[in-house]
Scaffold this motif. Structure first.
Motif, PDB file in Angstrom:
ATOM      1  N   PRO A  58     -17.461  12.272 -23.756  1.00  0.00           N
ATOM      2  CA  PRO A  58     -16.630  11.694 -24.734  1.00  0.00           C
ATOM      3  C   PRO A  58     -15.139  12.124 -24.576  1.00  0.00           C
ATOM      4  O   PRO A  58     -14.749  13.244 -23.870  1.00  0.00           O
ATOM      5  CB  PRO A  58     -17.179  12.605 -25.858  1.00  0.00           C
ATOM      6  CG  PRO A  58     -17.834  13.802 -25.458  1.00  0.00           C
ATOM      7  CD  PRO A  58     -18.313  13.422 -24.209  1.00  0.00           C
ATOM      8  N   GLU A 101     -24.966   7.192 -25.547  1.00  0.00           N
ATOM      9  CA  GLU A 101     -25.096   7.935 -26.822  1.00  0.00           C
ATOM     10  C   GLU A 101     -24.004   9.215 -26.877  1.00  0.00           C
ATOM     11  O   GLU A 101     -23.349   9.751 -27.818  1.00  0.00           O
ATOM     12  CB  GLU A 101     -26.454   8.697 -26.827  1.00  0.00           C
ATOM     13  CG  GLU A 101     -27.433   7.775 -27.438  1.00  0.00           C
ATOM     14  CD  GLU A 101     -27.437   7.479 -28.896  1.00  0.00           C
ATOM     15  OE1 GLU A 101     -26.866   8.120 -29.660  1.00  0.00           O
ATOM     16  OE2 GLU A 101     -27.258   6.127 -29.276  1.00  0.00           O
ATOM     17  N   ARG A 102     -23.840   9.786 -25.602  1.00  0.00           N
ATOM     18  CA  ARG A 102     -23.021  11.146 -25.391  1.00  0.00           C
ATOM     19  C   ARG A 102     -21.347  10.528 -25.592  1.00  0.00           C
ATOM     20  O   ARG A 102     -20.644  11.455 -26.123  1.00  0.00           O
ATOM     21  CB  ARG A 102     -23.084  11.597 -23.960  1.00  0.00           C
ATOM     22  CG  ARG A 102     -24.392  12.328 -23.530  1.00  0.00           C
ATOM     23  CD  ARG A 102     -24.302  13.223 -22.439  1.00  0.00           C
ATOM     24  NE  ARG A 102     -23.857  12.149 -21.310  1.00  0.00           N
ATOM     25  CZ  ARG A 102     -24.766  11.699 -20.505  1.00  0.00           C
ATOM     26  NH1 ARG A 102     -26.051  12.069 -20.650  1.00  0.00           N
ATOM     27  NH2 ARG A 102     -24.297  11.013 -19.483  1.00  0.00           N
ATOM     28  N   GLN A 126     -20.494   8.160 -27.425  1.00  0.00           N
ATOM     29  CA  GLN A 126     -20.349   7.459 -28.745  1.00  0.00           C
ATOM     30  C   GLN A 126     -19.986   6.062 -28.689  1.00  0.00           C
ATOM     31  O   GLN A 126     -19.148   5.782 -29.171  1.00  0.00           O
ATOM     32  CB  GLN A 126     -19.451   8.350 -29.615  1.00  0.00           C
ATOM     33  CG  GLN A 126     -19.777   9.891 -30.098  1.00  0.00           C
ATOM     34  CD  GLN A 126     -18.816  10.348 -30.909  1.00  0.00           C
ATOM     35  OE1 GLN A 126     -17.919   9.688 -31.491  1.00  0.00           O
ATOM     36  NE2 GLN A 126     -19.201  11.746 -31.150  1.00  0.00           N
ATOM     37  N   CYS A 127     -20.604   5.445 -27.571  1.00  0.00           N
ATOM     38  CA  CYS A 127     -20.071   3.894 -27.147  1.00  0.00           C
ATOM     39  C   CYS A 127     -21.538   3.424 -27.276  1.00  0.00           C
ATOM     40  O   CYS A 127     -22.209   3.057 -26.416  1.00  0.00           O
ATOM     41  CB  CYS A 127     -19.534   4.061 -25.665  1.00  0.00           C
ATOM     42  SG  CYS A 127     -19.197   2.495 -25.087  1.00  0.00           S
ATOM     43  N   VAL A 181     -12.032   7.051 -28.619  1.00  0.00           N
ATOM     44  CA  VAL A 181     -13.215   7.081 -28.979  1.00  0.00           C
ATOM     45  C   VAL A 181     -13.873   6.039 -29.064  1.00  0.00           C
ATOM     46  O   VAL A 181     -13.442   4.959 -29.577  1.00  0.00           O
ATOM     47  CB  VAL A 181     -13.223   7.892 -30.213  1.00  0.00           C
ATOM     48  CG1 VAL A 181     -14.467   7.994 -31.029  1.00  0.00           C
ATOM     49  CG2 VAL A 181     -12.260   9.180 -30.531  1.00  0.00           C
ATOM     50  N   GLY A 182     -15.261   6.108 -28.813  1.00  0.00           N
ATOM     51  CA  GLY A 182     -16.142   4.715 -28.629  1.00  0.00           C
ATOM     52  C   GLY A 182     -16.166   4.066 -27.471  1.00  0.00           C
ATOM     53  O   GLY A 182     -16.716   2.970 -27.362  1.00  0.00           O
ATOM     54  N   SER A 185     -31.533   7.624 -31.365  1.00  0.00           N
ATOM     55  CA  SER A 185     -30.275   7.214 -31.374  1.00  0.00           C
ATOM     56  C   SER A 185     -29.456   7.531 -32.682  1.00  0.00           C
ATOM     57  O   SER A 185     -30.071   7.417 -33.736  1.00  0.00           O
ATOM     58  CB  SER A 185     -30.076   5.819 -31.112  1.00  0.00           C
ATOM     59  OG  SER A 185     -28.657   5.250 -30.895  1.00  0.00           O
ATOM     60  N   ARG A 186     -28.174   8.041 -32.597  1.00  0.00           N
ATOM     61  CA  ARG A 186     -27.472   8.334 -33.738  1.00  0.00           C
ATOM     62  C   ARG A 186     -26.797   7.166 -34.550  1.00  0.00           C
ATOM     63  O   ARG A 186     -26.249   7.293 -35.333  1.00  0.00           O
ATOM     64  CB  ARG A 186     -26.384   9.378 -33.460  1.00  0.00           C
ATOM     65  CG  ARG A 186     -26.977  10.663 -33.004  1.00  0.00           C
ATOM     66  CD  ARG A 186     -25.836  11.760 -32.900  1.00  0.00           C
ATOM     67  NE  ARG A 186     -25.093  11.432 -31.756  1.00  0.00           N
ATOM     68  CZ  ARG A 186     -25.276  11.730 -30.561  1.00  0.00           C
ATOM     69  NH1 ARG A 186     -26.277  12.506 -30.246  1.00  0.00           N
ATOM     70  NH2 ARG A 186     -24.006  11.468 -29.810  1.00  0.00           N
ATOM     71  N   ASN A 187     -26.777   6.009 -33.631  1.00  0.00           N
ATOM     72  CA  ASN A 187     -26.174   4.787 -33.968  1.00  0.00           C
ATOM     73  C   ASN A 187     -27.171   3.851 -34.531  1.00  0.00           C
ATOM     74  O   ASN A 187     -28.043   3.416 -33.874  1.00  0.00           O
ATOM     75  CB  ASN A 187     -25.191   4.240 -32.744  1.00  0.00           C
ATOM     76  CG  ASN A 187     -24.513   3.227 -33.285  1.00  0.00           C
ATOM     77  OD1 ASN A 187     -24.806   2.073 -33.360  1.00  0.00           O
ATOM     78  ND2 ASN A 187     -23.084   3.400 -33.612  1.00  0.00           N
TER      79      ASN A 187
END
Length: 888
Positions: free
Chosen positions: A558, A608-609, A611-612, A563-564, A672-674
């Motif tokens: 990250p 995932e790591r 945040q993409c 970010v992303g 997955s968190r998304n």
């Protein structure tokens, strides 16, 4: 025709002449050899006298500076050069390699660049800069090495490379190769790192190896890229101790351990080569010796160069009144830069690489083995301050020169492309494996300690040094080249496994200094040659896929600034590009091994790591592509391993490819968190489970997939969504979509493969009971109030009850579920294999669901009607038969 006849007549006459005087010619050759044996030592003494090196006090006097332009002893220097060249050439032509090698090694030591390391780097530099005699010996040695590299032997090549590395440490090798020549301080391939990444890597390496405490001023870096690191490590003759206070380690006397960056040469800004002597003027060209070329001798070329340098800036010009004091270019140029430019004009250092193409196999082996042995022995000689003339193995290498040696190995191998297979199999493969392979159980020791001759022990892991970096880079460059060759590609590409764990010995750290970006860019350059990859075997693919998985797992860190999203050189993004190209290339349609699924899973995890979600979704799309080609790929790879033909009577070979794909898709669907990634994974998993592949695998395996993949993922996601339903808020639509996808994942594959599942009685009952348990948790009681969250619950329950009703109706239509009060139906179920248990369990579970209680009677009525429909057709058949008998 007439000219050809004349040539033939001349050949015949010469042949007869040789027959007559053959004995005289042999006697003349013997006489020359005898003369050479008697005269070579006196001639060597004469050369030593002509090149007599002044005492050290000479360089400390002001008069020593006057010899820089060659006005002192130039005649003796020229005679010594020509005499040394002639005696070496004569011994080479007569085939006396023993005399030649003794002469050559002696000339190399006359350069003063070998064997004396008890002085600091500034003293050694001054001794060479202010001695044209030592420069003359270097000039003769390098030119002879290019002419007669076949016979100078292993020790001779060690002397040559030792002089080159010492020049590099003294910052006397030019980054400009002279007129029409490439500098030896350069790589033929583009750097694996971007400019910013390279600068950042060098800074981390310097701080890691020298322990610097002060950081550089990022707001005002010097204007030149190489001088960017001058504030961290420098051996300038003007200010040798400016940065000594910032070092925490103890430096050696010779100063070699402070040399870390292999292509850093300028020690100060006033030695910038943009204003080198001869720029914009016609400098004396390099003396190239060929059999047909007529020109000045090498000594004359050296003398002309000195005369030219002394005349620059002293031309008589008309007085204009605009002159300035001190406008002499010879005064403006520093002594180090002036000698650096002189050597670039007189010596073709890069010719040592380019001319290696014309060496015989023994000469090429000696050249490469000399580099390999110097790299291997460098750790033993780091603490040696003085080496005698016979102790060539004790020549120390600085970390920068060790990296330079690795680059030279790679460059010479790439130059000898027609003999690359021999070079790789006999020299380079063993060298790279010995340096990078992990050897457990050999004992750990300090990375700074020297290896013992009496008790050789190697550390289990190796630290990242400049030499190790260029060793890894060399493997990547050779793999890039070999991927385009069909003969040796697999053998070279298999070496990629030693660049990372578990086979690699290099110590890795996610946050500190590492080679992740090197490996990722090298991987991309290998994989983009899709035509070459279509011809490699399983051994080559194993190396590529291992590096793919490693790069994918090392990327996705990250970033607070972005970010992303990911940087362009992020290892996981490079791994995705490589995989995307390979899976979509027509040339590799059925060639990519199915083990690539592990690399794709690592890419999804990297997204995932970081945040993409874009990277994770792109990785899932690659799994979909792999799934769509799975059947043909499995057939192709099984045919390759079993030429007789795979035994697919029970579909086991397809199962070992299908199950890892489903697990790879199911993991992000569950963890997955998304939300977008989970929805995409759930949709892909449902489509994959209702694909045609389910009909080709054993029924028991399909039941296991339903339990371990389908119901497990859907049940866990439904439980998580219901646990946090109080926080739906603005994610109303997203949660509703995900719940709908989970319900579809439960019922669509179940109904699609129902006939296959029913054939396995025990497993089918367990699957149906698990489905009822999940639906009981989802539907719950009948208490639904107003509000956004309750609207989600109400819509979800309506959707879930509708799917449950459809499943029950299908089972009723198949006669698997009946009404408990219908005895005829019970007997029919018992005859069908225990349907009584399914019916009782089903109605009991539905009756316990508060939301479904009003619907139980309707569903029972449907069961009774279905049972009657199953009975009436048989009765009608009986009546028809009876009527036919009465008519008869």
């Amino acid at each position: 025709v007439e000219r050809w006849k004349d040539v033939m007549r001349s050949a015949k006459s010469m042949e007869s002449h040789q027959q007559i005087f053959g004995k005289d010619v042999a006697d003349a050759k013997n006489l020359k050899e005898l003369l050479l044996e008697s005269a070579w030592q006196p001639i060597l003494s004469a050369i030593s006298g002509l090149w007599g090196v002044a005492s050290e006090e000479f360089y400390e006097l002001d008069g020593g500076m006057q010899n820089l332009d060659g006005t002192y002893g130039v005649q003796s220097v020229r005679i010594g050069i020509d005499l040394a060249h002639e005696i070496l050439s004569s011994s080479s032509n007569l085939g006396r390699s023993d005399i030649f090698q003794d002469l050559f090694n002696s000339i190399c030591y006359m350069s003063g660049l070998l064997g004396d390391y008890n002085a600091d780097i500034d003293q050694r530099a001054n001794r060479f800069i202010y001695s044209i005699e030592r420069q003359s010996a270097l000039t003769v040695a390098i030119n002879i090495a290019e002419e007669s590299g076949d016979i100078i032997g292993l020790d001779g090549w060690k002397c040559v490379w030792g002089m080159i590395f010492e020049l590099r440490d003294l910052q006397l090798l030019s980054t400009k190769g002279g007129i029409g020549r490439r500098s030896i301080i350069s790589e033929s391939d583009p750097d694996l790192l971007t400019i910013d990444a390279r600068n950042d890597f060098y800074l981390k390496m310097v701080r890691d190896m020298q322990g610097l405490n002060e950081s550089y001023d990022a707001e005002g870096p010097p204007r030149k890229a190489t001088s960017f690191f001058g504030s961290f490590f420098s051996s300038s003759a003007r200010d040798p101790g400016d940065y000594a206070d910032s070092l925490t380690n103890i430096r050696s006397i010779n100063g070699k351990d402070d040399q870390l960056v292999w292509d850093y040469l300028s020690s100060s800004e006033d030695e910038d080569e943009k204003e080198s002597i001869g720029d914009g003027h016609d400098a004396v060209p390099f003396f190239e010796r060929t059999q047909t070329q007529k020109g000045p001798s090498i000594g004359a070329a050296f003398e002309n160069q000195l005369i030219y340098e002394s005349s620059v800036g002293k031309e008589e010009m008309p007085v204009t009144g605009l002159e300035r004091m001190g406008n002499d270019l010879s005064i403006q140029q520093s002594p180090r830069a002036r000698v650096r430019h002189r050597l670039s004009q007189l010596v073709d250092f890069s010719g040592l690489i380019s001319e290696s193409r014309y060496l015989d196999m023994d000469g090429l082996s000696d050249l490469l083995n000399a580099l390999v042995e110097m790299i291997r022995d460098s750790s033993k000689s780091l603490n040696n301050t003085r080496a005698s003339e016979g102790e060539l193995a004790s020549l120390p290498l600085s970390p920068a020169s060790e990296a330079f040696a690795e680059i030279l190995l790679c460059e010479i191998a790439l130059k000898n492309r027609d003999r690359f297979a021999h070079v790789w199999e006999n020299i380079l493969c063993a060298h790279y494996n010995s340096r990078l392979t992990y050897r457990p159980g050999w004992g750990r020791q300090n990375s700074d300690s020297a290896l013992s001759d009496t008790n050789p022990q190697h550390p289990e892991t190796v630290a990242l040094t400049p030499g190790i970096e260029k060793c890894v880079t060399g493997v990547l460059r050779l793999c890039i080249y070999a991927s385009s060759r069909n003969t040796l590609a697999s053998e070279v590409l298999s070496t990629l496994k030693v660049l990372h764990p578990p086979f690699g010995a290099l110590h890795w750290s996610p946050q500190e200094l590492n080679l992740d970006k090197h490996l990722a860019e090298g991987l991309w350059r290998v994989c983009r040659n899709v035509d070459g990859l279509s011809h490699i075997n399983d051994e080559g693919w194993s190396g590529i896929l291992g590096l793919l998985e490693w790069c994918a797992s090392r990327g996705g860190m990250p970033s607070a600034q972005r970010v992303g999203s990911l940087a362009e050189d992020d290892p996981s993004l490079q791994a995705f590009r490589s995989l995307h190209l390979m899976l979509h290339a027509v040339e590799l349609k059925d060639c990519v091994p199915f083990g690539v699924v592990r690399s794709i899973r690592s890419i999804v995890e990297a997204g995932e790591r970081a945040q993409c979600p874009k990277l994770s979704i792109a990785g899932l799309d690659l799994l979909q592509v792999l799934h769509s080609r799975m059947e043909s790929l499995a057939v192709f790879q099984n045919a390759a391993t079993n030429p007789i033909g795979p035994d697919d009577s029970n579909g086991q070979y397809l199962l070992k490819y299908w199950l890892p794909t489903l697990e790879a898709i199911g993991e992000p669907a569950e963890k997955s968190r998304n939300g977008h990634v989970r929805q995409h994974a759930l949709s892909l998993l449902t489509d994959a489970l209702i694909d045609r592949h389910g009909r080709s695998i054993p029924a028991t395996s399909l039941c296991d997939i339903m339990n371990t993949v389908c119901l497990h993922v859907a049940g866990r996601r439904i439980a998580d969504l219901l646990r946090v339903r109080s926080g739906f808020g603005s994610d109303f639509d997203e949660c509703l979509i995900e719940l709908e996808l989970c319900i579809s994942l439960i019922f669509k594959p179940f109904l699609h493969h129902l006939k296959t599942l029913v054939s396995v009685e025990g497993d089918f009952v367990g699957i149906w009971i698990s489905m009822l348990g999940i639906m009981s948790q989802l539907l719950g009681d009948d208490s639904v109030s107003s509000g956004d969250d309750d609207d989600v619950c109400r819509m979800t329950k309506e959707l879930g009850s509708e799917h449950l009703r459809n499943a029950v109706m299908v089972l009723i239509a198949m006669g698997l579920i009946t009404d408990d009060s219908n005895s005829r139906g019970e007997q029919q179920q018992e005859s069908n294999g225990g349907g009584q248990d399914i019916s009782s369990v089903t109605w009991a579970a539905i009756g316990s669901i508060g939301y479904c209680k009003p619907l139980v009677e309707e569903w029972r009525q449907s069961a009774r009607e279905s049972a009657m429909d199953n009975i009436n057709p048989s009765q009608n058949v009986v009546n028809v038969n009876v009527g036919e008998e009465n008519a008869d």
